[in-house]
Design an enzyme around this catalytic site. Structure first.
Site, PDB file in Angstrom:
ATOM      1  N   HIS A  46      36.049  46.787  31.263  1.00 22.54           N
ATOM      2  CA  HIS A  46      37.219  45.935  31.859  1.00 22.54           C
ATOM      3  C   HIS A  46      38.336  45.835  30.426  1.00 22.54           C
ATOM      4  O   HIS A  46      37.925  45.271  29.644  1.00 22.54           O
ATOM      5  CB  HIS A  46      36.754  44.544  32.189  1.00 22.54           C
ATOM      6  CG  HIS A  46      37.544  43.626  32.508  1.00 22.54           C
ATOM      7  ND1 HIS A  46      38.409  43.806  33.776  1.00 22.54           N
ATOM      8  CD2 HIS A  46      38.004  42.420  32.117  1.00 22.54           C
ATOM      9  CE1 HIS A  46      39.343  42.860  33.967  1.00 22.54           C
ATOM     10  NE2 HIS A  46      39.054  42.074  32.796  1.00 22.54           N
TER      11      HIS A  46
ATOM     12  N   SER B 203      43.709  41.872  32.994  1.00 22.36           N
ATOM     13  CA  SER B 203      43.104  41.266  33.486  1.00 22.36           C
ATOM     14  C   SER B 203      43.658  40.344  34.425  1.00 22.36           C
ATOM     15  O   SER B 203      44.675  40.766  35.153  1.00 22.36           O
ATOM     16  CB  SER B 203      41.724  40.738  32.637  1.00 22.36           C
ATOM     17  OG  SER B 203      40.853  39.808  33.379  1.00 22.36           O
TER      18      SER B 203
ATOM     19  N   ASP C   7      35.607  49.475  35.501  1.00 25.46           N
ATOM     20  CA  ASP C   7      35.807  48.203  35.421  1.00 25.46           C
ATOM     21  C   ASP C   7      34.632  47.498  36.351  1.00 25.46           C
ATOM     22  O   ASP C   7      34.666  47.706  37.588  1.00 25.46           O
ATOM     23  CB  ASP C   7      37.237  47.913  35.961  1.00 25.46           C
ATOM     24  CG  ASP C   7      37.516  46.422  35.664  1.00 25.46           C
ATOM     25  OD1 ASP C   7      36.635  45.532  35.634  1.00 25.46           O
ATOM     26  OD2 ASP C   7      38.742  46.323  35.616  1.00 25.46           O
TER      27      ASP C   7
END
Length: 576
Positions: A494, A218, A457
């Site tokens: 994600h 991330s 994602d």
């Protein structure tokens, strides 16, 4: 491809070309084709050599590094930490701060807080743990290896690991009022912490690390990509997960999405009713109907992401509601709004804000929903308003919901690209790798990079990372695989979750590539069904084996079914 094989192939091609050009119908001798220059041999870095930690408690007084205060050094007994049920070996925890100051802007105290965990039996390697979100917390320095529900970590493998808060002491966006805190968060904390950590390791073990690695997912993936561009001499291996490569633009695109879902909502103010779970499952199943078998196996995974985008049409392949929405169709307004978001959010004037998102199979999950319907108001609003906007908003009167739902996207886009006398570097500039496709310094010194990204994602598009990698390939004669490889993870949301084989270790193959020259042609990934030591993935379809495995393939290759064999087993698939 190995160098000796490539040279053999080039010689064979040249020989064929000469034989085939001995003449033409007019008896004219064709010139021999020009042979491409030989591929440059990249340096091979030597393996790390370990050492044994000296006295832990003494580090609190022995370490004398400029602008650094060591606040504690404590022995941590074996088994105090565990990873997937395995006890982590004995190690030393060192806590400290760098560059403590009081801000002239908001009068608050700032410092770069950190902890290092130094194993008793050290493998000679340093791992910088790049953390996610807006940072602001010194989380336990264990060192991620990649994917969800990990079975191991860098600390357990013998690395010395660093974790930091990136220059502010709370995981909230208000630090963005301070210009220096913005820059530390963007890239300068890594630049300051890295030499400090190496110096501390030198004191602790009597030698500097032989090999240094940095990685995270991330925002941690973004940190790592920025380090690859800005600090190429400092690290030998870069492990990048689901990166927010252009994080401010992705956040602004998510705000654009919130405005769209609010307009589609059947319950005013409840964004999730603009695209319900049943409707998201409808879309995921429609995508599978068109794309699942493109890789040779109908198994609930879209391996060939590129072919899927050409095969699937939202307008054609999802029913349009003739009457009320009931989960079996999408309204014409939904199709129009959702298609525009998947194509890439735009401002009111039509300026593209961010990239497209691929159609995939992982949209019906709670994780996907939380990023699309909750994060714009709870996370993106504050990040855009305080960390990147010039000038920032006033915290005293700020309302995240109002900021998002009444946002002028063109104005916000201009503000994250703006500077003024106080904020001399724009949000886009300090967050994004400068000239991110130019990694010649990293490449030419023998360093390596592994990148992975889930194709479902919801916040950072795998298409954006694909575009970055295509630019990297172009900057390197069409092929960057001799120093950087990119793995898409089908179905993964994600960093983890989604209908995916999301459990994998990319740190070990990265080390083997850096220190042994063993480039990974695939990475084994597993599902996390009931009983998995790393934790169960609640998003797994019931029809899947709890222990399904798949090869993750370096782009542009795709995992394809061999035509026979157990569909739950990675051995039945190959990267093609």
């Amino acid at each position: 491809m190995h160098l000796k094989h490539s040279r053999t192939m080039l010689a064979a091609i040249a020989a064929i070309g000469l034989a085939g050009c001995s003449g033409n119908d007019n008896g004219h001798q064709e010139p021999a084709p020009q042979q491409p220059p030989p591929v440059a041999q990249l340096p091979q870095l030597a393996p790390a050599v370990g050492a044994t930690l000296g006295a832990c408690a003494e580090l609190a007084t022995r370490v004398n590094i400029p602008d650094t205060t060591i606040t504690a050094a404590s022995e941590i007994a074996a088994g105090t930490l565990a990873i997937a049920g395995k006890p982590v070996a004995a190690h030393c925890q060192v806590l400290g701060q760098m560059f403590r100051r009081v801000s002239p802007v908001d009068a608050k105290s700032y410092a770069i807080g950190f902890e290092m965990r130094l194993p008793r039996n050290w493998n000679g390697r340093f791992f910088y743990q790049a953390n996610g979100g807006v940072d602001g917390s010194v989380v336990t320095a264990t060192g991620p290896v990649g994917g969800g529900g990990p079975l191991d970590n860098a600390l357990n493998q013998g690395f010395a690991v660093l974790s930091s808060d990136a220059g502010h002491g709370a995981p909230t966006p208000f630090f963005g009022l301070d210009p220096q805190a913005r820059l530390d968060y963007g890239y300068q904390a890594v630049g300051k912490l890295t030499p400090m950590a190496k110096s501390l390791i030198q004191v602790a073990y009597g030698k500097a690390p032989d090999r240094s690695y940095i990685g995270g997912c991330s925002n941690g993936g973004r940190h790592t990509m920025v380090a690859a561009a800005r600090y190429a001499e400092q690290y030998d291996g870069y492990l990048v997960g689901n990166p927010g490569y252009r994080l401010p633009l992705a956040a602004l695109a998510n705000i654009a999405g919130a405005k769209t879902y609010a307009a589609l909502a059947s319950t005013p103010g409840d964004l999730a009713t603009g695209f319900t779970q049943a409707e998201r499952a409808l879309l995921s199943n429609a995508v599978l109907g068109k794309c699942d078998a493109l890789d040779g196996a109908a198994d609930g995974l879209v391996q060939d992401t590129g072919a899927c985008q050409a095969a699937f049409s939202l307008e054609r392949d999802v029913p349009t509601c003739a009457g009320a929405r009931d989960g079996t169709c999408l309204s014409a307004a939904q199709k129009s709004g959702i298609a525009a978001l998947f194509a890439g959010a735009s401002s009111e004037s039509g300026t593209t804000i961010y990239t497209s998102f691929p159609y995939d199979a992982g949209f019906a999950t709670n994780g996907w929903a939380s990023w699309k319907f909750g994060a714009p108001i709870d996370r993106d609003s504050g990040a855009v308003a305080f960390i990147w906007a010039v000038p920032p908003e006033d915290p005293a009167s700020f309302d995240g919901r109002d900021f998002v739902l009444n946002a002028n996207l063109a104005s916000l886009l201009a503000r994250i690209n703006a500077t003024n006398a106080a904020y001399t570097e724009s949000g886009t500039s300090f967050m994004t790798p400068p000239d991110g496709a130019n990694l010649a310094r990293l490449k030419n010194r023998g360093a390596k990079m592994l990148v992975y990204h889930g194709t479902s994602d919801p916040i950072f598009s795998s298409a954006d990372t694909t575009s970055w990698y295509e630019a990297l390939r172009s900057a390197n004669g069409g092929d960057a695989a001799n120093f950087a490889r990119f793995f898409r993870v089908p179905g993964m949301n994600h960093c983890s979750g989604g209908p995916a084989t999301d459990q994998f270790d990319m740190l070990t193959p990265l080390v083997n590539w850096v220190e042994k020259g063993q480039a990974p042609d695939s990475v084994l990934a597993s599902a996390r069904g009931a009983g998995n030591a790393g934790g169960t993935n609640a998003d797994l379809p019931a029809a899947w084996s709890a222990a399904r495995t798949r090869p993750l393939c370096p782009y542009p290759k795709v995992a394809r079914y061999k035509g026979s064999g157990n569909i739950e087993d990675a051995a039945s698939f190959s990267c093609q």
